[in-house]
Design an enzyme around this catalytic site. Structure first.
Site, PDB file in Angstrom:
ATOM      1  N   LYS A 167       0.871  -1.191   0.080  1.00 65.46           N
ATOM      2  CA  LYS A 167      -0.149  -0.050   0.037  1.00 65.46           C
ATOM      3  C   LYS A 167       1.012   1.176   0.075  1.00 65.46           C
ATOM      4  O   LYS A 167       2.047   1.212   0.495  1.00 65.46           O
ATOM      5  CB  LYS A 167      -0.745  -0.083   1.046  1.00 65.46           C
ATOM      6  N   ASP A 195       0.155   0.191  -4.389  1.00 67.81           N
ATOM      7  CA  ASP A 195      -1.277   0.430  -4.777  1.00 67.81           C
ATOM      8  C   ASP A 195      -1.644   1.741  -3.903  1.00 67.81           C
ATOM      9  O   ASP A 195      -1.658   1.526  -2.622  1.00 67.81           O
ATOM     10  CB  ASP A 195      -2.289  -0.999  -4.234  1.00 67.81           C
ATOM     11  N   GLU A 221      -0.919   0.899  -8.918  1.00 64.73           N
ATOM     12  CA  GLU A 221      -2.292   0.601  -8.930  1.00 64.73           C
ATOM     13  C   GLU A 221      -3.289   1.885  -8.463  1.00 64.73           C
ATOM     14  O   GLU A 221      -2.694   2.369  -7.327  1.00 64.73           O
ATOM     15  CB  GLU A 221      -2.555  -0.655  -8.115  1.00 64.73           C
ATOM     16  N   GLU A 247     -10.611  -2.071 -10.290  1.00 64.70           N
ATOM     17  CA  GLU A 247     -11.411  -2.757  -9.290  1.00 64.70           C
ATOM     18  C   GLU A 247     -12.762  -2.202  -8.685  1.00 64.70           C
ATOM     19  O   GLU A 247     -13.553  -2.913  -8.660  1.00 64.70           O
ATOM     20  CB  GLU A 247     -10.522  -3.080  -7.965  1.00 64.70           C
ATOM     21  N   ASP A 270     -12.773  -6.954 -10.866  1.00 65.66           N
ATOM     22  CA  ASP A 270     -13.113  -8.021  -9.730  1.00 65.66           C
ATOM     23  C   ASP A 270     -14.152  -8.896 -10.247  1.00 65.66           C
ATOM     24  O   ASP A 270     -15.311  -8.466 -10.525  1.00 65.66           O
ATOM     25  CB  ASP A 270     -13.182  -7.308  -8.575  1.00 65.66           C
ATOM     26  N   HIS A 297      -8.344  -8.665  -9.958  1.00 66.57           N
ATOM     27  CA  HIS A 297      -8.515  -8.001  -8.673  1.00 66.57           C
ATOM     28  C   HIS A 297      -9.276  -9.272  -7.715  1.00 66.57           C
ATOM     29  O   HIS A 297     -10.176  -9.628  -8.329  1.00 66.57           O
ATOM     30  CB  HIS A 297      -9.233  -6.721  -8.481  1.00 66.57           C
ATOM     31  N   GLU A 330      -3.656 -12.145  -8.041  1.00 69.38           N
ATOM     32  CA  GLU A 330      -3.660 -11.612  -6.854  1.00 69.38           C
ATOM     33  C   GLU A 330      -4.067 -12.534  -5.595  1.00 69.38           C
ATOM     34  O   GLU A 330      -5.086 -13.486  -5.621  1.00 69.38           O
ATOM     35  CB  GLU A 330      -4.778 -10.647  -6.550  1.00 69.38           C
TER      36      GLU A 330
HETATM   37 CA    CA Z   1      -6.316  -2.364  -5.061  1.00 64.91          CA
END
Ligand code: CA
Length: 377
Positions: A167, A195, A221, A247, A270, A297, A330
């Site tokens: 992150k 991300d 991301e 996503e 996703d 995702h 992922e």
């Molecule tokens: Ca993400």
């Protein structure tokens, strides 16, 4: 084969320690699973992304009853019927997540009926496994992040992962420090993505990209708002780091604008939010027209993870090449109290690779009464 019953199960599990990302903090995990039962007693499972009690209400009170009496194997016509009935109220978000769950359950039943693992029904050759990337390195806790993330990086390497995602979104200067630290913990061979969960304005995202460009970042991301595909294009045009996102997007209609603008290098629908497998295939096909890699995702339970895995195994590389880049899927490694607890046998995850289930359908079996400790309503 006809649908006799549709059940929506909203699950909630308390975390031992909250964790956060650039938008908010979690102290519970939620998932909504649907169980579609046929007249001959077969059961198919699907999952919806997002707030579980909301998607459960949509399935339980609105969309689920529309499937009763229909053939679950007729995935195209079922999808179109569900979409047509809800189009006036919601073209993405929770409505599409609910459709996604029903669609995945129908595909599970269709593959069970065909006596084949879902990825084979979707047209894949026999595939053993797909490389995963470790999704983790979240914020939160009292400890300095560097100390906790050093331990996490060690776990990631010890479990054989060769790719990871961390992150960012704590401000450009702090992010740049942390990305350099994690790169140091993981070493130079591991693919490392970052991300931001759309924390930044384009100028800040560009600044961060420039500061970490020398660290070999695999993708950046959701650098900026998912409401603004042009902003992705702005960031993409100013950095050599590939840009990923999607996503929060749903359906071929939603993704079409992103592809037309060439706003993404990696599109991340996703399967539990974009409209399920039926729509995921269309999104991926659309992406192939502009050279976008579609890599799903995945977040939630083994049902959603299996749906992503089967789907991805069956997607051809485009453009084709003799030496394609390895597919990378992922693999959420954050705490989730029910992720493994509700299933009979976890999907085989070894050396950072997920092995495709070889039993018919999704290949995920839910333990009887598994939901009781986690039911949200
Ligand atoms: Ca993400």
């Amino acid at each position: 084969m006809r649908v006799r019953k549709v059940d929506a199960c909203a699950l909630r599990g308390q975390l031992s320690q909250p964790f956060s990302f650039s938008q908010f903090s979690y102290d519970v995990r939620e998932a909504m699973l649907v169980r579609v039962t046929t007249e001959d007693g077969r059961v198919g499972w699907g999952e919806a992304y997002g707030p579980a009690v909301v998607t459960a209400a949509i399935v339980g009170d609105f969309l689920g009853p529309l499937l009763i009496g229909r053939d679950p194997r007729a995935v195209e016509s079922n999808w179109e019927m569900l979409y047509a009935r809800s189009l006036d109220y919601g073209q993405k978000g929770v409505m599409l997540a609910a459709i996604s769950a029903l669609d995945i359950a129908c595909w599970d039943l269709k593959a069970q009926d065909a006596g084949t693992p879902l990825y084979r029904l979707l047209g894949a050759p026999p595939v053993e496994s797909i490389q995963c990337y470790w999704t983790g390195f979240y914020f939160g806790g009292d400890e300095p992040l560097e100390r906790r993330w050093e331990r996490e990086a060690r776990d990631c390497l010890e479990q054989g992962f060769q790719a990871a995602k961390m992150k960012v979104g704590l401000g450009v200067a702090r992010d740049a420090e942390l990305v350099a630290a994690v790169r140091g913990f993981l070493g130079s061979e591991v693919k490392l993505s970052i991300d931001a969960n759309h924390a930044y304005m384009p100028t800040d995202a560009i600044e961060l990209a420039r500061r970490v460009e020398g660290l070999g970042i695999h993708w950046f991301e959701e650098p900026v708002s998912p409401l603004d595909p042009e902003a992705y294009l702005q960031v993409k045009s100013q950095t050599s780091i590939p840009i990923a996102g999607g996503e929060c997007e749903a359906t071929r209609f939603g993704f079409e604008r992103w592809f037309r603008l060439r706003a993404l290098d990696y599109a991340q629908p996703d399967l539990c939010a974009c409209g399920g497998i039926t729509e995921g295939i269309k999104i991926a096909t659309l992406g192939s027209l502009t050279g976008v890699h579609v890599t799903p995702h995945a977040w939630g339970t083994a049902i959603g993870q299996a749906a992503a895995l089967h789907f991805y195994a069956a997607r051809p590389r485009h453009p084709s090449t003799l030496v394609p880049e390895s597919k990378l899927i992922e693999c959420d490694r954050t705490e989730n109290p029910y992720r493994e607890d509700i299933i009979e046998q976890p999907m085989r995850l070894e050396n950072g690779r997920w092995y495709l289930p070889d039993s018919p359908g999704l290949g995920v079996r839910i333990r009887p009464k598994a939901f009781e400790p986690y039911l949200a309503d």
